[in-house]
Design an enzyme around this catalytic site. Sequence first.
Site, short mmCIF file in Angstrom:
data_model
loop_
_atom_site.label_atom_id
_atom_site.label_comp_id
_atom_site.label_asym_id
_atom_site.label_seq_id
_atom_site.Cartn_x
_atom_site.Cartn_y
_atom_site.Cartn_z
N GLU A 99 38.73 42.20 38.54
CA GLU A 99 39.15 40.80 38.65
C GLU A 99 39.17 40.16 37.28
O GLU A 99 38.13 39.79 36.74
CB GLU A 99 38.23 40.00 39.59
CG GLU A 99 38.35 40.37 41.05
CD GLU A 99 37.58 39.41 41.96
OE1 GLU A 99 37.22 38.30 41.50
OE2 GLU A 99 37.35 39.77 43.12
N GLU A 134 30.92 42.12 44.74
CA GLU A 134 30.10 41.21 43.93
C GLU A 134 28.68 41.05 44.49
O GLU A 134 28.07 39.98 44.35
CB GLU A 134 30.79 39.85 43.79
CG GLU A 134 32.08 39.91 43.00
CD GLU A 134 32.71 38.55 42.76
OE1 GLU A 134 32.47 37.62 43.56
OE2 GLU A 134 33.45 38.41 41.78
#
Length: 845
Positions: free
Chosen positions: A251, A182
């Site tokens: 995710e 991320e």
Amino acid sequence: MRWLAFLVFLFTVLAGLSALVLGYDVSYDHRTLLIDGKRRVLISGSIHYPRSTPEMWPDLIQKSKEGGLDVIETYVFWNLHEPVRNQYDFEGRKDLVKFVKTVAEAGLYVHLRIGPYVCAEWNYGGFPLWLHFIPGIEFRTDNEPFKMEMQRFTTKIVDMMKQEQLYASQGGPIILSQIENEYGNIDSAYGSAAKSYINWAAGMATSLDTGVPWVMCQQADAPDPIINTCNGFYCDQFTPNSAKKPKMWTENWSGWFLSFGGSVPYRPVEDLAFAVARFFQRGGTFQNYYMYHGGTNFGRTTGGPFIATSYDYDAPIDEYGLVRQPKWGHLKDLHKAIKLCEEALIATDPTFTSLGPNLEAHVYKTSGVCAAFLANVGTQSAATVNFNGNSYTLPAWSVSILPDCKNVVFNTAKINSQAMNLRFEPQTSKDTVDSSEAFQSGWSWFNEPVGISRSNAFMKLGLLEQINTTADVSDYLWYSLSTEIQGDEPFLQDGYQSRIHVESLGHAVHVFINGKFAGSGSGNSGNAKVTLERPITLIPGKNTIDLLSLTVGLQNYGAFFDKWGAGITGPVKLKGSKNGTTVDLSSSQWTYQIGLKGEELGLSTASSSQWVSLSDLPKNQPLIWYKTSFDAPSGNDPTALDFTGMGKGEAWVNGQSIGRYWPTYISPQSGCTDSCDYRGPYNSNKCHKNCGKASQNLYHVPRSWIQPSGNTLVLFEEVGGDPTQISFATRQTGSLCSHVSESHPPPVDTWDSDTKTGKKSGPVLQLECPFPNQVISSINFASFGTPRGACGSFKQGKCSSTSALAIVQQACVGSKSCSIAVSIDSFGDPCVGVTKSLAVEATCA
């Protein structure tokens, strides 16, 4: 013929050995991952090995497999494995190799997200604190000291996996690895160095020659051959940065994390299933649930700050290892439906057709196969659409899956799976009368000294930032100051009355004046800073001000999160409440102590000789260590300790920390509703429960940590509590429920037989007891007609078949499972022209 059979057998064995030695190839094209040249549709789920125990792993993984998963995804936690530089720990819950092998034994693949930055609501984002003290280091940027350490640890993990033959290229289960995590969310803060860092990380990872693809999540500029992937509640709109890369979702947030001081978030399964179906509808082929089992933040592993000890995440398998129904079952049906479409999904790209406003069809069709997804992305009402000459009704915010482009096998808004009421049942400790008596007697204690009590204390001018001072070896840092009071100071009011004002970067502060508790303050998950002002009474002459500052998990996310501080950085003032006169103590000479005396004495292991055992147990007083012994609760159900009556602290069972407890941190009164409409975009604030109550009262104690008798419980209580109120509870399954309408698709399991025989079955209500040797003992509710309510609170509607209860009892009682056709042929028609449903609640014994 015997020789021929032997040769065939020999060839099979040799082929198997060859595959084991040579491994298999994992690659990718624009559609999917390819395993040995074959495109695959893969369903994955996250299970973090240190958030459960090795004894739990096989069952968690088996339940994941039964739920339709192909892949288990986990982070690798650097600070867990290298707490001291060059000193590694891979024992117990940290045994990464054992976890990966356990997944392999179940026949599943592994996605190993090495990072090594993980976020994960984990302390310091997974970085070891010693990294912070390397001269010249800057985290997650084009910085040589950081890159050297990151490469060293990443190489360490890759080499471990290679030595154990765990990569697919060696015949092992690991088919993917992730580098970084991320970073694209925050890389703009690092300027031009971000791009060169990402390019370096990609090159470093691929140079390790794992033989499997690498991914970067949330990294739109991930360089070839790294696959950039999506994280979020929805990823159907995501497009990879190259036409040569597949659309992957690393995710899919199955719920959200719990913070101390917050209410409990959850995500309706209808919306979660909708998000998954939309992803595959629009070209996705790899999807991962974050989390599939969330588990527990044992010890001091929580980040945030203020992340709670429970990391349940409203996952399909709950914190205690039990399947959460109907979420687990509905997703299992979804996975089966998607796999029925796999041949078409891997063969081609979808074609899109608009069926009307907010109505979409995506079709995967070749000369031999056809699969379709029909979606109503409107949030208000159902719609009827015409597709391929047939009529289909689509509920709002739903996707219907048609593996043959004709028949609906699954709709995301229509749940065929049973529901189960999971509850905590107060339990007796072995040989005790009831749970409230489990900890009534046999307590010892130790009074943690207020202020400076250790020989390693030191003095400094001014107020020190906490993390740089403690290096996170403890949650606690004492700030101590002595000051002389003459009696005529301008900040004194009405004799020796004053106010103390303390400002801290977080996360909580306890104030003691002349050894007596004067008050506390804490931040919250949205703002960790603390501003505390309390009235105090001083005495003539020498006065001691002791401030106990504490952390509740270090920051784990954000640009430069490693530089976010904690502790009392000031100002600290004595103030007059009437005239406003102040004296600033911030620049005085303070004495500091890292950690507690009880920590130095090793009280958490219960081995110290300092414990006091008298009949007059101190209660509701700050800074007390407690110790007692207990026998295991009866049975084998997962176990929790109910900390009602305690304040804030940490608990250890047989020397192992079950985490921080804080039952006095109450969630806001508002923000919860009795039910949550799954229709419409989900966010982390949409669906909450438990408002106005303790964020967490119950704390998981793994069964493998408890012996039948002679166990030790140790508590450190910061603010005051009554340990005799602590009790056991076990996680148990209550009643089973199901609610299926005439408009539901038939069970997914009937699809293959239907297509072979040409028969078309109707909707069926199915119930099955969750544990071996259980049977359905009673039917608590049964209604065919228009029943209302949810599991545990069903009510008769305006119409109901008079024979429903007897029919269900005859079909189900005494059996482990039962199936009942939901139709007027079974129950008659109590209300003509109305779509009817069957609702049943049953008990297993």
